[in-house]
Design a protein around this motif. Structure first.
Motif, mmCIF file in Angstrom:
data_model
loop_
_atom_site.group_PDB
_atom_site.id
_atom_site.type_symbol
_atom_site.label_atom_id
_atom_site.label_comp_id
_atom_site.label_asym_id
_atom_site.label_seq_id
_atom_site.Cartn_x
_atom_site.Cartn_y
_atom_site.Cartn_z
ATOM 1 N N HIS A 1 6.780 -34.015 -19.822
ATOM 2 C CA HIS A 1 7.453 -35.188 -20.147
ATOM 3 C C HIS A 1 8.930 -35.175 -19.167
ATOM 4 C CE1 HIS A 1 4.689 -35.723 -23.464
ATOM 5 N NE2 HIS A 1 5.077 -37.019 -23.130
ATOM 6 N N SER A 2 9.308 -33.889 -19.368
ATOM 7 C CA SER A 2 10.660 -33.885 -18.540
ATOM 8 C C SER A 2 10.447 -33.615 -16.840
ATOM 9 C CB SER A 2 11.320 -32.401 -18.874
ATOM 10 O OG SER A 2 11.504 -32.166 -20.353
ATOM 11 N N ALA A 3 9.277 -33.848 -16.576
ATOM 12 C CA ALA A 3 9.167 -33.799 -14.968
ATOM 13 C C ALA A 3 9.087 -35.282 -14.522
ATOM 14 C CB ALA A 3 7.853 -33.018 -14.769
ATOM 15 N N LYS A 4 9.007 -36.159 -15.506
ATOM 16 C CA LYS A 4 8.735 -37.741 -14.768
ATOM 17 C C LYS A 4 9.970 -38.010 -14.018
ATOM 18 C CE LYS A 4 7.940 -42.386 -16.257
ATOM 19 N NZ LYS A 4 7.922 -43.106 -17.176
ATOM 20 N N PHE B 1 8.392 -31.848 -6.371
ATOM 21 C CA PHE B 1 8.756 -30.550 -5.743
ATOM 22 C C PHE B 1 7.509 -30.085 -4.721
ATOM 23 C CE2 PHE B 1 10.132 -30.498 -10.065
ATOM 24 C CZ PHE B 1 11.418 -29.998 -10.085
ATOM 25 N N PRO B 2 7.522 -29.491 -3.704
ATOM 26 C CA PRO B 2 6.800 -29.090 -2.891
ATOM 27 C C PRO B 2 5.519 -28.276 -3.335
ATOM 28 C CG PRO B 2 8.746 -28.489 -1.878
ATOM 29 C CD PRO B 2 9.077 -28.934 -3.343
ATOM 30 N N LEU B 3 5.969 -27.412 -4.268
ATOM 31 C CA LEU B 3 4.632 -26.410 -5.298
ATOM 32 C C LEU B 3 4.880 -26.846 -6.545
ATOM 33 C CD1 LEU B 3 2.612 -24.414 -5.133
ATOM 34 C CD2 LEU B 3 4.343 -22.654 -4.995
ATOM 35 N N ALA C 1 -1.208 -36.188 -17.339
ATOM 36 C CA ALA C 1 -1.902 -35.314 -16.260
ATOM 37 C C ALA C 1 -1.426 -36.035 -15.184
ATOM 38 C CB ALA C 1 -3.334 -35.294 -16.554
ATOM 39 N N TYR C 2 -1.705 -37.039 -15.030
ATOM 40 C CA TYR C 2 -1.694 -38.046 -13.512
ATOM 41 C C TYR C 2 -0.041 -37.854 -13.259
ATOM 42 C CZ TYR C 2 -0.828 -42.116 -10.725
ATOM 43 O OH TYR C 2 -0.341 -42.922 -9.636
ATOM 44 N N VAL C 3 0.981 -37.979 -13.960
ATOM 45 C CA VAL C 3 2.190 -37.730 -13.749
ATOM 46 C C VAL C 3 2.343 -36.395 -13.232
ATOM 47 C CG1 VAL C 3 4.604 -37.702 -14.622
ATOM 48 C CG2 VAL C 3 3.080 -39.361 -15.195
ATOM 49 N N GLY C 4 1.711 -35.173 -13.780
ATOM 50 C CA GLY C 4 2.165 -33.880 -13.425
ATOM 51 C C GLY C 4 1.459 -33.662 -12.145
ATOM 52 N N ILE C 5 0.260 -34.219 -11.800
ATOM 53 C CA ILE C 5 -0.352 -34.154 -10.469
ATOM 54 C C ILE C 5 0.626 -34.559 -9.441
ATOM 55 C CG2 ILE C 5 -2.231 -34.426 -8.837
ATOM 56 C CD1 ILE C 5 -4.014 -33.918 -11.470
ATOM 57 N N THR C 6 0.964 -35.706 -9.735
ATOM 58 C CA THR C 6 1.822 -36.419 -8.554
ATOM 59 C C THR C 6 3.131 -36.127 -8.521
ATOM 60 O OG1 THR C 6 2.387 -38.183 -10.125
ATOM 61 C CG2 THR C 6 0.115 -38.608 -8.711
ATOM 62 N N ARG C 7 3.734 -35.149 -9.251
ATOM 63 C CA ARG C 7 5.277 -34.374 -8.915
ATOM 64 C C ARG C 7 4.871 -33.648 -7.718
ATOM 65 N NH1 ARG C 7 7.401 -38.117 -10.425
ATOM 66 N NH2 ARG C 7 5.407 -38.863 -10.759
ATOM 67 N N ARG D 1 4.275 -32.502 -3.872
ATOM 68 C CA ARG D 1 4.630 -33.037 -2.496
ATOM 69 C C ARG D 1 3.734 -32.404 -1.729
ATOM 70 N NH1 ARG D 1 10.451 -32.842 -2.443
ATOM 71 N NH2 ARG D 1 10.426 -31.235 -1.040
ATOM 72 N N GLU D 2 3.335 -30.925 -1.845
ATOM 73 C CA GLU D 2 2.611 -30.381 -0.753
ATOM 74 C C GLU D 2 1.345 -29.641 -1.421
ATOM 75 O OE1 GLU D 2 5.024 -27.614 1.645
ATOM 76 O OE2 GLU D 2 6.376 -28.842 1.821
ATOM 77 N N LYS D 3 1.782 -29.039 -2.580
ATOM 78 C CA LYS D 3 0.437 -28.137 -3.161
ATOM 79 C C LYS D 3 0.776 -28.386 -4.749
ATOM 80 C CE LYS D 3 0.179 -24.443 0.064
ATOM 81 N NZ LYS D 3 0.386 -22.812 0.180
ATOM 82 N N ALA D 4 -0.475 -28.536 -5.306
ATOM 83 C CA ALA D 4 -0.786 -28.688 -6.746
ATOM 84 C C ALA D 4 -1.627 -27.855 -7.175
ATOM 85 C CB ALA D 4 -0.929 -30.274 -7.255
ATOM 86 N N LYS D 5 -1.261 -26.820 -8.126
ATOM 87 C CA LYS D 5 -2.097 -25.797 -8.618
ATOM 88 C C LYS D 5 -2.403 -26.041 -10.196
ATOM 89 C CE LYS D 5 -1.140 -22.753 -4.937
ATOM 90 N NZ LYS D 5 -2.632 -22.373 -4.299
#
Length: 642
Positions: free
Chosen positions: A443-446, A450-452, A484-490, A492-496
């Motif tokens: 929720h805080s990340a909206k 970040f690149p990673l 979950a959609y918001v989390g992945i789209t934060r 820029r380069e890698k999502a793990k």
């Protein structure tokens, strides 16, 4: 005058007391929360229906709401909800006033429209009647604040409410790579209530989203810390990295690992785990238990929760301790024998030191985690947060459970407290640093990027949150998926993405299933990985890979967890979209000295012992015959209805 939250609660307490309602069962904070929710929906007291009125004190909600508003009028005051509600009622009842604003505002622009509540929506509709020149900007797939009143339907029905509106889809993404966007788009496509869009980017290819299975939470923290150090060794910055968790309690394992290896980090949107109020309070109880000379711990908890021991009484204790050159606890034992402190305060102090004696006698007799549970329950501390209807209270209770789990990793209470002392000492550092890993909730990340990005804890019950599923059914699931959609789209380069095969809860291991969201990720844009240190030698990674090839509809039959079964049973019920709407029906467990809400024959679930039946009740203590663990005595604050 504009009332702040404390003033609202104080006024609600006065109203409840005047109405002769049980103040322990129906708190002023809860009434204030309900009133705020009603105002977010644009509801004045006369517009409440019977079900809404029954959310407080068996149908007295409407009358108390009216009394509250009448009292505000006498005081010439308003609360923050009134700033919207009064404007709405003024426009509804005074067409001439509304006409003036129609002439004043020819064009209306609303940003973040997906986060508006019902009252804001009605207000906009009235203002827009003048010119119908309305432009709203928003993303229905990022509506993640339903728990605080936001209504995603506002944006979903915009074209119907404003016929002829032109929809411009801003589908080009300037942040993420092709694989990240495709993975997020494939996931959110499972939501039914959405407008739909096709994101694209010029940054084709890139790294696929990875899904990694790990053995447990400590392994999750270890592998992520290693990945971060590898990232740093390639010349990248720590500040390029974010770890996004579903619940704040997940931060504890990461914080301990980062402190241990000296990896710089910062918590966004709140204090670090061991600096949180509820954790410091619990530690104070435990510190005083092992050292009766810890005056700082004594001062922190002697009136927490409130026992009627005021500042004047504490000052008298401090003077006595200085005069006799003894600790505050020792001074208390002497003072309660005299008339220096009288009435409720003396009785409360006497009861407090008797509690300390009783708990100390149990040191070494029972497991230290069980003792900590008893202290938090018998002191009334956990009940204090259950009665507090602030949005953060549920998280505080979860953090206390995480604390008990952390204690379970040590053989004794003394060993745990020594560890915490070292952790806090190492964590002092040399002040703030610019290059730090960011640790925060989803929720805080909206709005951030970040690149990673690391996304741990993708397991059933954790994410999607079981609480959201139980309270809001299918609407809750869809909001979890948007999160979950918001989390992945934060990224820029890698999502793990990570999930654990096991979680240790109160010292016992529990198997967990991968989140259903993992099944919904498109295989073409995701690759499965495995922690090389896992005990199953990659079997979980194979399971993840096979899940990618199955649709959610075919995979759901294999989910047999209790949480999944509850979701299937409740998903079609009309829960509505706001968890606050049904909080009034939640089970309230009694405080110290009260009769338990459980009765003989009730089916319950304990995080450590599993499922069982209540055999006997003794106040808040239950004797439960557990299916696998046998007969145990537990406190009702640490069980849930099955």
């Amino acid at each position: 005058t504009i009332l702040d939250t404390d003033d609202q609660i104080r006024l609600c307490k006065q109203i409840i007391k005047a109405a002769d309602i049980d103040e322990k069962k129906w708190t002023g904070r809860y009434l204030a929360s309900l009133i705020d929710g009603w105002k977010n929906k644009g509801l004045t007291p006369d517009k409440l229906n019977k079900n809404q009125s029954y959310q407080f004190a068996e149908g007295k909600g409407q009358a108390l709401y009216k009394t509250y508003q009448d009292r505000l009028t006498v005081l010439n005051a308003a609360d923050f909800g009134d700033l919207l509600l009064h404007n709405l009622t003024i426009f509804q009842k005074n067409p001439d006033v509304l006409a003036k604003y129609h002439a004043k505002f020819r064009y209306l622009l609303v940003d973040e429209y997906q986060d508006t509540n019902v009252c804001q929506y009605l207000w906009l509709r009235l203002l827009a009647q003048g010119s119908n020149n309305v432009c709203v900007v928003g993303d229905d797939d990022q509506s993640i604040y339903g728990w605080r009143g936001a209504e995603v339907d506002n944006i979903l029905r915009f074209e119907k409410d404003f016929p002829g509106a032109k929809v411009i889809r801003l589908e080009r993404n300037y942040r993420s790579t092709e694989h990240i966007l495709a993975a997020a788009s494939g996931l959110i496509a499972s939501n039914q209530d959405r407008l739909g869009k096709t994101l694209w980017t010029d940054d084709n290819g890139g790294h696929k989203v990875t899904v990694t299975g790990v053995w447990d939470a400590p392994a999750e923290a270890r592998i992520i810390s290693t990945e971060i150090e590898n990232w740093r060794s390639q010349g990248r910055r720590y500040s390029d990295v974010a770890i996004l968790v579903r619940a704040s309690r997940q931060m504890r394992s990461f914080e301990e690992r980062f402190i241990q290896i000296g990896l710089p980090y910062k918590v966004i949107g709140g204090p670090r785990f061991f600096e949180r109020q509820e954790i410091r309070d619990a530690h104070a109880y435990l510190r005083l238990l092992v050292s009766d000379t810890d005056d700082l711990a004594f001062e922190r908890i002697v009136n927490t929760p409130k026992r009627g021991i005021g500042a004047t009484s504490i000052q008298k204790l401090q003077r006595a301790a200085r005069a006799m050159q003894i600790s505050l606890e020792s001074a208390t034992r002497e003072v309660v024998k005299t008339d220096e402190i009288r009435g409720k305060a003396r009785s409360a102090l006497r009861a407090f030191v008797m509690d300390l004696d009783r708990w100390r006698n149990r040191l070494g007799e029972i497991k230290h985690t069980d003792l900590a549970e008893q202290i938090l329950d018998e002191s009334g501390y956990t009940q204090m947060w259950r009665d507090n209807k602030d949005a953060k209270s549920a998280g505080r209770l979860e953090n206390l459970k995480e604390l008990i789990q952390a204690m379970g990793e040590f053989d004794t209470l003394a060993a745990y407290l020594e560890h915490i002392s070292l952790v806090m000492d190492v964590d002092k550092g040399d002040g703030p640093r610019e290059d730090e890993v960011s640790l925060m909730t989803l929720h805080s990340a909206k709005g951030l990027e970040f690149p990673l990005v690391f996304l741990p804890g993708w397991e059933e019950g954790m994410f999607p949150s079981q609480k959201s599923l139980d309270e809001s059914g299918l609407a809750g699931l869809e909001e979890e998926r948007r999160l979950a959609y918001v989390g992945i789209t934060r990224a820029r380069e890698k999502a793990k993405i990570y999930f654990a095969a096991n979680r240790q809860v109160y010292g016992s291991w529990q198997s967990s299933l991968p989140s259903r969201f993992i099944d919904e990720l498109p295989p073409a844009h995701v690759e499965a990985a495995s922690d090389s240190g896992m005990q199953d030698s990659g079997a979980i990674a194979d399971r993840v890979a096979s899940n990618f090839s199955r649709s959610f509809s075919s995979a759901q039959d294999s989910r047999v967890s209790p949480g999944w079964q509850r979701f299937q049973k409740n998903k079609d019920q009309n829960f509505g979209r706001q968890p606050k709407d049904i909080e009034g029906h939640a089970v309230r467990r009694p405080a110290k000295g009260k009769t338990s809400n459980y009765k003989v024959g009730d089916r319950v679930f304990h995080q450590k012992f599993g499922y069982g039946d209540v055999l006997k009740t003794d106040g808040t203590k239950l004797t439960v015959g557990f299916d696998k663990a046998g007969e145990k005595k537990v406190l009702d604050g640490f069980v849930d209805r099955a």
